[in-house]
Write a protein that holds these residues in place. Sequence first.
Motif, PDB file in Angstrom:
ATOM      1  N   ASN A   1       4.141   2.809  -4.264  1.00 57.10           N
ATOM      2  CA  ASN A   1       4.138   1.394  -3.900  1.00 57.10           C
ATOM      3  C   ASN A   1       3.677   1.227  -2.448  1.00 57.10           C
ATOM      4  OD1 ASN A   1       5.740  -0.189  -6.198  1.00 57.10           O
ATOM      5  ND2 ASN A   1       6.682   1.810  -5.901  1.00 57.10           N
TER       6      ASN A   1
ATOM      7  N   TYR B   1       2.548  -1.902   0.423  1.00 56.44           N
ATOM      8  CA  TYR B   1       2.613  -3.330   0.720  1.00 56.44           C
ATOM      9  C   TYR B   1       1.870  -3.619   2.026  1.00 56.44           C
ATOM     10  CZ  TYR B   1       6.674  -2.922  -2.411  1.00 56.44           C
ATOM     11  OH  TYR B   1       7.499  -2.657  -3.461  1.00 56.44           O
TER      12      TYR B   1
ATOM     13  N   TYR C   1       1.892  -6.713   4.975  1.00 56.11           N
ATOM     14  CA  TYR C   1       2.543  -7.903   5.524  1.00 56.11           C
ATOM     15  C   TYR C   1       1.836  -8.247   6.830  1.00 56.11           C
ATOM     16  CZ  TYR C   1       6.631  -6.680   2.591  1.00 56.11           C
ATOM     17  OH  TYR C   1       7.479  -6.383   1.554  1.00 56.11           O
TER      18      TYR C   1
ATOM     19  N   PHE D   1       4.674 -11.567   3.501  1.00 58.38           N
ATOM     20  CA  PHE D   1       4.085 -10.692   2.499  1.00 58.38           C
ATOM     21  C   PHE D   1       2.646 -11.101   2.218  1.00 58.38           C
ATOM     22  CE2 PHE D   1       3.797  -8.295  -1.398  1.00 58.38           C
ATOM     23  CZ  PHE D   1       3.164  -9.127  -2.311  1.00 58.38           C
TER      24      PHE D   1
ATOM     25  N   HIS E   1       0.883  -6.322  -2.799  1.00 56.99           N
ATOM     26  CA  HIS E   1       1.600  -5.129  -3.238  1.00 56.99           C
ATOM     27  C   HIS E   1       0.730  -4.361  -4.213  1.00 56.99           C
ATOM     28  CE1 HIS E   1       5.034  -3.621  -6.109  1.00 56.99           C
ATOM     29  NE2 HIS E   1       4.587  -2.636  -5.364  1.00 56.99           N
TER      30      HIS E   1
ATOM     31  N   PHE F   1       1.235  -5.307   9.154  1.00 55.89           N
ATOM     32  CA  PHE F   1       2.087  -4.170   8.835  1.00 55.89           C
ATOM     33  C   PHE F   1       1.797  -3.673   7.423  1.00 55.89           C
ATOM     34  CE2 PHE F   1       4.923  -4.136  12.401  1.00 55.89           C
ATOM     35  CZ  PHE F   1       5.050  -5.454  12.804  1.00 55.89           C
TER      36      PHE F   1
ATOM     37  N   LYS G   1       6.877   2.709  -0.460  1.00 55.17           N
ATOM     38  CA  LYS G   1       8.153   3.166  -0.998  1.00 55.17           C
ATOM     39  C   LYS G   1       7.942   3.829  -2.341  1.00 55.17           C
ATOM     40  CE  LYS G   1       9.892  -0.883  -3.597  1.00 55.17           C
ATOM     41  NZ  LYS G   1      10.506  -0.225  -4.766  1.00 55.17           N
TER      42      LYS G   1
ATOM     43  N   VAL H   1      13.554   2.204  -0.765  1.00 51.44           N
ATOM     44  CA  VAL H   1      13.513   1.268   0.350  1.00 51.44           C
ATOM     45  C   VAL H   1      12.119   1.300   0.980  1.00 51.44           C
ATOM     46  CG1 VAL H   1      14.453   0.822   2.643  1.00 51.44           C
ATOM     47  CG2 VAL H   1      15.966   1.545   0.806  1.00 51.44           C
ATOM     48  N   GLN H   2      11.656   0.145   1.432  1.00 51.69           N
ATOM     49  CA  GLN H   2      10.343   0.100   2.064  1.00 51.69           C
ATOM     50  C   GLN H   2      10.412   0.638   3.491  1.00 51.69           C
ATOM     51  OE1 GLN H   2       8.120  -3.603   1.641  1.00 51.69           O
ATOM     52  NE2 GLN H   2       9.202  -4.074  -0.270  1.00 51.69           N
ATOM     53  N   PHE H   3       9.476   1.515   3.809  1.00 53.38           N
ATOM     54  CA  PHE H   3       9.332   2.043   5.156  1.00 53.38           C
ATOM     55  C   PHE H   3       8.037   1.511   5.755  1.00 53.38           C
ATOM     56  CE2 PHE H   3      12.821   4.965   5.486  1.00 53.38           C
ATOM     57  CZ  PHE H   3      13.140   5.246   4.174  1.00 53.38           C
ATOM     58  N   PHE H   4       8.146   1.017   6.976  1.00 50.74           N
ATOM     59  CA  PHE H   4       7.022   0.330   7.589  1.00 50.74           C
ATOM     60  C   PHE H   4       6.257   1.233   8.558  1.00 50.74           C
ATOM     61  CE2 PHE H   4       7.102  -4.234   6.582  1.00 50.74           C
ATOM     62  CZ  PHE H   4       8.198  -4.237   5.736  1.00 50.74           C
TER      63      PHE H   4
END
Lengths: 108, 112
Positions: free
Chosen positions: B31, B33, B35, B45, B48, B91, B95, B100-103
């Motif tokens: 996944n 993303y 942003y 957002f 995705h 950004f 994940k 959990v999403q890591f930026f």
Amino acid sequence: GIQVEQSPPDLILQEGANSTLRCNFSDSVNNLQWFHQNPWGQLINLFYIPSGTKQNGRLSATTVATERYSLLYISSSQTTDSGVYFCAVVQGAQKLVFGQGTRLTINP
Amino acid sequence: EAGVTQFPSHSVIEKGQTVTLRCDPISGHDNLYWYRRVMGKEIKFLLHFVKESKQDESGMPNNRFLAERTGGTYSTLKVQPAELEDSGVYFCASKVSGGVQFFGPGTRLTVL
């Protein structure tokens, strides 16, 4: 869509003070995360906390899902804690919906 | 383990030019993303990916933005032509499913 509101928008404290940041959300959520955006712009994961309480050193967070809010506590603040703190939630779909952030300034 | 990386860290371009931002997710994260945060507002957002497929692109502001993730590894976000209101920090996050999403550290885009 879901609304996320953070308070206060700005907080200025002296080093050593304690602080409480609040995040209210308008609907039930699957996930809630707290982030710290440091002065270099990086987003640092602090907590994944859809419910309950977690602690990590001087930081702790509590989410009361039934009442749709979360609190981030910072104890014995240090100047390195300065930055913007974001709360973000996930509702159904996987995208994060962010609040507008709380800008925390810790003065020496 | 390396975190999410983004390139460049900062880009300054003239209005009307094209810019391409790159994101390398954490290895094994299907996944991905995008942003962005513009003008000190909240982080919003954009889209995705799950592997190479666009799962949700509801946040893309208009057709001047094009995101790709060929091969399901790194992703690019192209802005063509750039406008003043596109300035902000972009950004990328990744994940694993259920995680959990890591930026990443973000790319600061300035359009003059």
